[in-house]
Scaffold this motif. Structure first.
Motif, mmCIF file in Angstrom:
data_model
loop_
_atom_site.group_PDB
_atom_site.id
_atom_site.type_symbol
_atom_site.label_atom_id
_atom_site.label_comp_id
_atom_site.label_asym_id
_atom_site.label_seq_id
_atom_site.Cartn_x
_atom_site.Cartn_y
_atom_site.Cartn_z
ATOM 1 N N GLN A 26 7.388 2.047 116.517
ATOM 2 C CA GLN A 26 8.522 1.128 116.458
ATOM 3 C C GLN A 26 9.330 1.313 115.175
ATOM 4 O O GLN A 26 10.556 1.207 115.182
ATOM 5 C CB GLN A 26 8.025 -0.314 116.577
ATOM 6 C CG GLN A 26 7.561 -0.672 117.980
ATOM 7 C CD GLN A 26 6.723 -1.940 118.021
ATOM 8 O OE1 GLN A 26 6.587 -2.628 117.021
ATOM 9 N NE2 GLN A 26 6.155 -2.233 119.175
ATOM 10 N N ALA A 27 8.639 1.618 114.074
ATOM 11 C CA ALA A 27 9.340 1.848 112.812
ATOM 12 C C ALA A 27 10.240 3.078 112.897
ATOM 13 O O ALA A 27 11.372 3.069 112.393
ATOM 14 C CB ALA A 27 8.326 2.015 111.675
ATOM 15 N N HIS A 28 9.743 4.128 113.558
ATOM 16 C CA HIS A 28 10.540 5.351 113.706
ATOM 17 C C HIS A 28 11.581 5.209 114.808
ATOM 18 O O HIS A 28 12.675 5.767 114.711
ATOM 19 C CB HIS A 28 9.621 6.545 114.032
ATOM 20 C CG HIS A 28 8.750 6.963 112.894
ATOM 21 N ND1 HIS A 28 9.241 7.563 111.757
ATOM 22 C CD2 HIS A 28 7.406 6.853 112.710
ATOM 23 C CE1 HIS A 28 8.248 7.827 110.926
ATOM 24 N NE2 HIS A 28 7.119 7.394 111.477
ATOM 25 N N ALA A 29 11.226 4.457 115.862
ATOM 26 C CA ALA A 29 12.101 4.377 117.036
ATOM 27 C C ALA A 29 13.447 3.748 116.715
ATOM 28 O O ALA A 29 14.483 4.175 117.227
ATOM 29 C CB ALA A 29 11.414 3.589 118.148
ATOM 30 N N GLY A 30 13.456 2.717 115.867
ATOM 31 C CA GLY A 30 14.719 2.071 115.501
ATOM 32 C C GLY A 30 15.681 3.046 114.844
ATOM 33 O O GLY A 30 16.873 3.091 115.187
ATOM 34 N N GLU A 31 15.155 3.849 113.900
ATOM 35 C CA GLU A 31 15.990 4.847 113.218
ATOM 36 C C GLU A 31 16.465 5.925 114.192
ATOM 37 O O GLU A 31 17.622 6.343 114.146
ATOM 38 C CB GLU A 31 15.199 5.491 112.077
ATOM 39 C CG GLU A 31 14.768 4.514 110.994
ATOM 40 C CD GLU A 31 13.873 5.164 109.954
ATOM 41 O OE1 GLU A 31 13.682 6.393 110.026
ATOM 42 O OE2 GLU A 31 13.372 4.444 109.073
ATOM 43 N N VAL A 32 15.555 6.353 115.062
ATOM 44 C CA VAL A 32 15.901 7.408 116.021
ATOM 45 C C VAL A 32 16.985 6.932 116.983
ATOM 46 O O VAL A 32 17.948 7.656 117.262
ATOM 47 C CB VAL A 32 14.650 7.861 116.810
ATOM 48 C CG1 VAL A 32 15.029 8.756 117.980
ATOM 49 C CG2 VAL A 32 13.684 8.589 115.892
ATOM 50 N N LEU A 33 16.854 5.702 117.476
ATOM 51 C CA LEU A 33 17.849 5.166 118.409
ATOM 52 C C LEU A 33 19.222 5.040 117.758
ATOM 53 O O LEU A 33 20.239 5.339 118.380
ATOM 54 C CB LEU A 33 17.391 3.801 118.941
ATOM 55 C CG LEU A 33 16.299 3.824 120.017
ATOM 56 C CD1 LEU A 33 15.812 2.415 120.304
ATOM 57 C CD2 LEU A 33 16.794 4.495 121.289
ATOM 58 N N ARG A 34 19.238 4.590 116.504
ATOM 59 C CA ARG A 34 20.528 4.491 115.789
ATOM 60 C C ARG A 34 21.132 5.875 115.568
ATOM 61 O O ARG A 34 22.343 6.076 115.715
ATOM 62 C CB ARG A 34 20.340 3.765 114.454
ATOM 63 C CG ARG A 34 20.162 2.256 114.597
ATOM 64 C CD ARG A 34 20.282 1.553 113.258
ATOM 65 N NE ARG A 34 19.184 1.919 112.354
ATOM 66 C CZ ARG A 34 18.016 1.294 112.325
ATOM 67 N NH1 ARG A 34 17.782 0.284 113.147
ATOM 68 N NH2 ARG A 34 17.082 1.681 111.476
ATOM 69 N N PHE A 35 20.278 6.834 115.221
ATOM 70 C CA PHE A 35 20.760 8.201 114.989
ATOM 71 C C PHE A 35 21.286 8.816 116.282
ATOM 72 O O PHE A 35 22.394 9.368 116.312
ATOM 73 C CB PHE A 35 19.619 9.058 114.421
ATOM 74 C CG PHE A 35 19.980 10.499 114.222
ATOM 75 C CD1 PHE A 35 20.764 10.889 113.145
ATOM 76 C CD2 PHE A 35 19.544 11.479 115.117
ATOM 77 C CE1 PHE A 35 21.102 12.218 112.957
ATOM 78 C CE2 PHE A 35 19.875 12.807 114.941
ATOM 79 C CZ PHE A 35 20.658 13.173 113.852
ATOM 80 N N VAL A 36 20.487 8.704 117.364
ATOM 81 C CA VAL A 36 20.884 9.252 118.664
ATOM 82 C C VAL A 36 22.155 8.571 119.172
ATOM 83 O O VAL A 36 23.078 9.230 119.680
ATOM 84 C CB VAL A 36 19.739 9.109 119.690
ATOM 85 C CG1 VAL A 36 20.216 9.427 121.098
ATOM 86 C CG2 VAL A 36 18.575 10.022 119.314
ATOM 87 N N GLY A 37 22.214 7.235 119.014
ATOM 88 C CA GLY A 37 23.399 6.505 119.449
ATOM 89 C C GLY A 37 24.640 6.912 118.687
ATOM 90 O O GLY A 37 25.710 7.097 119.275
#
Length: 203
Positions: free
Chosen positions: A158-169
């Motif tokens: 979850q800690a990594h997923a938030g950053e990844v989703l913002r980056f991908v978005g």
């Protein structure tokens, strides 16, 4: 020395499609590299990335050939496909940026439960076991498992997923705007008359 509207549109469209070709080859190369070196063992993930890369490559190739030859049919289909890709990508990118923590947690759990290969990749790379609970009687590829010192993967993911989703978005939104620019350029270029064309050829 400036360029005419026709030449500028042609060069801009060619440059945009060369960029798409480079991005598609980069996607294919990264996916193949990850699979070759064992960073990602899931065939679905690698196949999905390579599939998107190949699709983007062929779309860019159609646009590039259409721009060079000023081919009306190829430019028309390129414009339609690019607009459809824009709609899908803009929607997905907006969803990535708008997703809240509860929705994100639910999607991560569903993804975790649906792929044992992905579970093994995550456990090995993040050195954790299980999603919410560690099952010491089960199996786990993490280095911490033999010592029974593993923690669940949910918090780390979850800690990594938030950053990844913002980056991908963010990246998705950027490319979606280049796609709508490509649609506009194609529309402008398609309706312009080639100054080098022989008028008698249409008689």
């Amino acid at each position: 020395m400036g360029c005419s509207g026709f030449t500028c549109s042609k060069h801009s469209l060619c440059a945009l499609n060369i960029l798409y070709v480079m991005v598609s080859l980069l996607m294919i190369g990264i996916a193949a590299w990850g699979k070759w070196f064992g960073l990602v063992s899931s065939f679905q993930v690698v196949g999905g990335v390579i599939g998107v890369g190949v699709f983007l490559f062929f779309v860019a190739l159609v646009g590039l050939i259409g721009a060079i030859k000023h081919h009306q049919v190829l430019l028309f289909f390129y414009m339609i496909i690019l607009f459809m890709v824009f709609i899908v990508q803009f929607s997905v990118s907006s969803a990535c940026l708008a997703i809240n923590k509860d929705q994100q947690e639910h999607l991560l759990e569903v993804g975790w439960n649906n792929s044992h290969t992905t579970q093994r990749d995550v456990e090995k790379s993040l050195n954790c076991c299980g999603f919410y609970h560690v099952d010491n009687s089960g199996t786990c590829d993490a280095a911490c498992f033999p010592n029974h010192s593993c923690s669940p993967c949910a918090e780390q993911i979850q800690a990594h997923a938030g950053e990844v989703l913002r980056f991908v978005g963010g990246i998705g939104l950027f490319f979606s705007f280049t796609e709508i620019l490509g649609v506009w350029l194609t529309y402008q270029y398609r309706n312009q008359k080639d100054p080098r064309a022989n008028p008698s050829a249409f008689l």
